[in-house]
Motif scaffolding. Structure first.
Motif, short mmCIF file in Angstrom:
data_model
loop_
_atom_site.label_atom_id
_atom_site.label_comp_id
_atom_site.label_asym_id
_atom_site.label_seq_id
_atom_site.Cartn_x
_atom_site.Cartn_y
_atom_site.Cartn_z
N SER A 41 0.86 -1.19 0.00
CA SER A 41 0.00 0.00 0.00
C SER A 41 0.89 1.23 0.00
CB SER A 41 -0.83 0.04 1.28
OG SER A 41 -1.73 -1.01 1.34
N ALA A 42 0.25 2.38 -0.10
CA ALA A 42 0.95 3.65 0.11
C ALA A 42 1.29 3.77 1.58
CB ALA A 42 0.03 4.79 -0.32
N THR A 47 -2.62 8.24 1.09
CA THR A 47 -3.78 8.27 0.19
C THR A 47 -4.74 9.38 0.63
OG1 THR A 47 -3.48 5.91 -0.11
CG2 THR A 47 -5.55 6.83 -0.91
N GLU A 74 1.27 4.42 -3.98
CA GLU A 74 1.79 3.04 -4.05
C GLU A 74 3.04 2.97 -4.93
OE1 GLU A 74 -1.39 3.62 -3.51
OE2 GLU A 74 -1.91 2.17 -1.95
N PHE A 136 -3.79 -1.61 -5.14
CA PHE A 136 -4.83 -0.57 -5.26
C PHE A 136 -5.01 -0.03 -6.67
CE2 PHE A 136 -5.49 4.18 -4.08
CZ PHE A 136 -6.85 4.09 -3.85
N ARG A 150 -11.03 2.24 -1.62
CA ARG A 150 -10.20 2.29 -0.41
C ARG A 150 -9.96 0.88 0.14
NH1 ARG A 150 -9.14 7.24 1.73
NH2 ARG A 150 -7.26 6.11 2.33
N GLY A 151 -8.74 0.66 0.56
CA GLY A 151 -8.37 -0.67 1.05
C GLY A 151 -8.11 -1.67 -0.07
N GLY A 152 -8.01 -1.17 -1.31
CA GLY A 152 -7.95 -2.05 -2.48
C GLY A 152 -6.68 -2.87 -2.63
N SER A 153 -5.65 -2.53 -1.86
CA SER A 153 -4.41 -3.34 -1.98
C SER A 153 -4.64 -4.78 -1.54
CB SER A 153 -3.29 -2.73 -1.15
OG SER A 153 -3.02 -1.44 -1.60
N ASP A 154 -5.57 -4.98 -0.62
CA ASP A 154 -5.91 -6.36 -0.22
C ASP A 154 -6.37 -7.14 -1.44
OD1 ASP A 154 -5.52 -5.64 2.46
OD2 ASP A 154 -7.64 -5.17 2.77
N1 ASP Z 1 -3.65 3.15 -0.20
C1 ASP Z 1 -5.02 2.75 -0.45
C2 ASP Z 1 -5.92 3.24 0.67
O1 ASP Z 1 -5.46 3.90 1.60
C3 ASP Z 1 -5.16 1.28 -0.68
C4 ASP Z 1 -4.81 0.42 0.52
O2 ASP Z 1 -4.14 0.88 1.43
O3 ASP Z 1 -5.21 -0.75 0.51
O4 ASP Z 1 -7.09 3.01 0.62
#
Ligand code: ASP
Ligand code: ADP
Ligand code: MG
Length: 408
Positions: A41-42, A47, A74, A136, A150-154
């Protein structure tokens, strides 16, 4: 030798020391002979900073351009992690989503992954390199940069694990697994050793941001072995997301509590009580790409009804814009909205065999004087919308009432 996909979240790569620490963990796995694809992730807060920057220029940034901006977070961490690994003597190479090619649809800011070209990754792995991929982000068929929500790196991590048929996908974060509820809200929350996909899917969709919901969907669909672990601890098995229900133990009635502050309720008053109205209201909302959550229609008097539903707070203004037009067409009386609400949900496959769970939930909340504004149920979850000021209290009393703070 195993092929492992590891994903490290924002806090885990939040500064150079932590990046070095992550590189150390990767080096250890690499040294044991495993093939590693690492998604990052970043840096934490980055973000949010990028989104705020965009909003300083315009309150409604063009989604394509917003993706160009927010995807840069990222890109920084993949390069830094590759450098840290190389400095530790581990061959590593970074890739943006576009370079891999992680192909998505063109729904900017909430794109879905359509396919992944694994050729370059496989070739690097066969040369003994650690492959680092930006979470992400992806590209659409036109080559435009997209992001996955948001949270897309998962989801990037799990999708790569599915595409590569990895032996395991490990999600490293700042907690050591999935808990009965967010341990930041209820310190008595307990770590779960295992949780079923079904339950994790509900927890994620109902607000537990420990895993992005799409990552759980992907893992379930493609049978990815998925584990949540801490990047700050050396030992620990984390939480395994499994297909199996745990048959050895007496199944607890509920497994976890999720909550979501991000709720807004809209009521259209005085809509004609006739066939087709729900479609006339919700059709244009769906066309505007707005997700609707709970829906209630109260039969009113004199052939009219009130129609209420909830959306994410960020979508509220856009939804009201859509409904202003609908209101005239269907001749409704007015529109009301409320953004001081939240949703609290109890989740558990054990509910199937235990009647009376809803009654216990409602009684527990009523004993605290918490008014329930909306209710929705499924086979394995019950959600209620309450005023946001009651969120912590509601979660805490439910956690206790359902014995979640006691050892299973
Ligand atoms: N950097 C993105 C976010 O803050 C993706 C992630 O962290 O999964 O939503
Ligand atoms: P990352 O940056 O590693 O992706 P996130 O902040 O997205 O991390 O997710 C981890 C956070 O999720 C934890 O710090 C915790 O506060 C929160 N969380 C919410 N619900 C749960 C839960 N049931 N179990 C564990 N963590 C949870
Ligand atoms: Mg996350």
């Amino acid at each position: 030798m195993a092929l492992i996909v590891q994903k490290y979240g924002g806090t885990s790569v939040g500064n150079p020391d932590r990046i070095r620490n992550v590189a150390g963990r990767i080096a250890k796995f690499h040294g044991e002979g495993h093939q590693l694809v690492v998604v990052v992730s970043a840096m934490s807060g980055e973000t949010n900073r990028l989104i705020a920057l965009a909003k300083e220029l315009t309150p409604t940034p063009d989604p394509r351009e917003l993706d160009v901006v927010v995807s840069t977070g990222e890109q920084v961490t993949i390069g830094l992690l590759a450098m840290a690994l190389q400095a530790a003597g581990v061959p590593a190479k970074s890739y943006t989503g576009g370079q891999v090619k992680i192909l998505t649809d063109d729904a900017h800011t909430k794109a879905r992954i359509l396919g992944i070209d694994d050729a370059a990754i496989r070739s690097d792995l066969s040369e003994g390199k650690v492959v680092i991929v930006a979470g992400f982000q992806g590209v659409d068929v036109g080559g435009n940069i997209t992001t996955l929500g948001r949270g897309g790196s998962d989801t990037t991590g799990v999708a790569l694990a599915a595409a590569l048929k990895a032996d395991e996908c490990q999600i490293y974060t700042d907690v050591d697994g999935v808990y009965t509820t967010d341990p930041r809200v209820v310190p008595e929350a307990r770590k779960l050793d295992v949780i079923t996909f079904e339950e994790m899917l509900e927890m994620a969709s109902l607000g537990s941001k420990v895993l992005q919901i799409r990552s759980v969907e992907f893992a379930g669909k493609y049978k990815v072995k998925l584990r949540v672990l801490s990047s700050f601890e050396e030992e620990g098995q984390g939480t395994l997301i499994t297909v199996e229900e745990n048959k050895n133990m007496e199944q607890p009635v509920i497994s976890g509590i999720a909550f979501n502050r991000d709720e807004a309720k809209i009521t259209i008053q005085g809509v004609p009580d006739q066939p087709g109205i729900a479609y006339q209201i919700l059709g244009p909302v769906a066309d505007a790409n707005i997700d609707v959550d709970m829906i209630i229609q109260n039969s009113g008097h004199g052939g009219t009804a009130d129609f209420s539903f909830t959306v994410a707070r960020a979508d509220l203004d856009k939804t009201i814009g859509v409904l202003d037009r609908v209101k005239t067409v269907i001749n409704a009386r007015g529109i009301e909205s409320d953004k001081t609400l939240c949703k609290v949900s109890i989740v558990g496959v054990g509910m199937r065999s235990h009647p009376g769970v809803a009654a216990k939930m409602f009684r527990t909340l009523s004993e605290e004087g918490i008014n329930i504004l909306m209710i929705s149920t499924s086979e394995i979850k019950i959600s209620v919308v309450v005023e946001e000021k009651y969120l912590e209290l509601a979660v805490r009393v439910l956690h206790k009432a359902f014995d979640l703070d006691r050892l299973a």
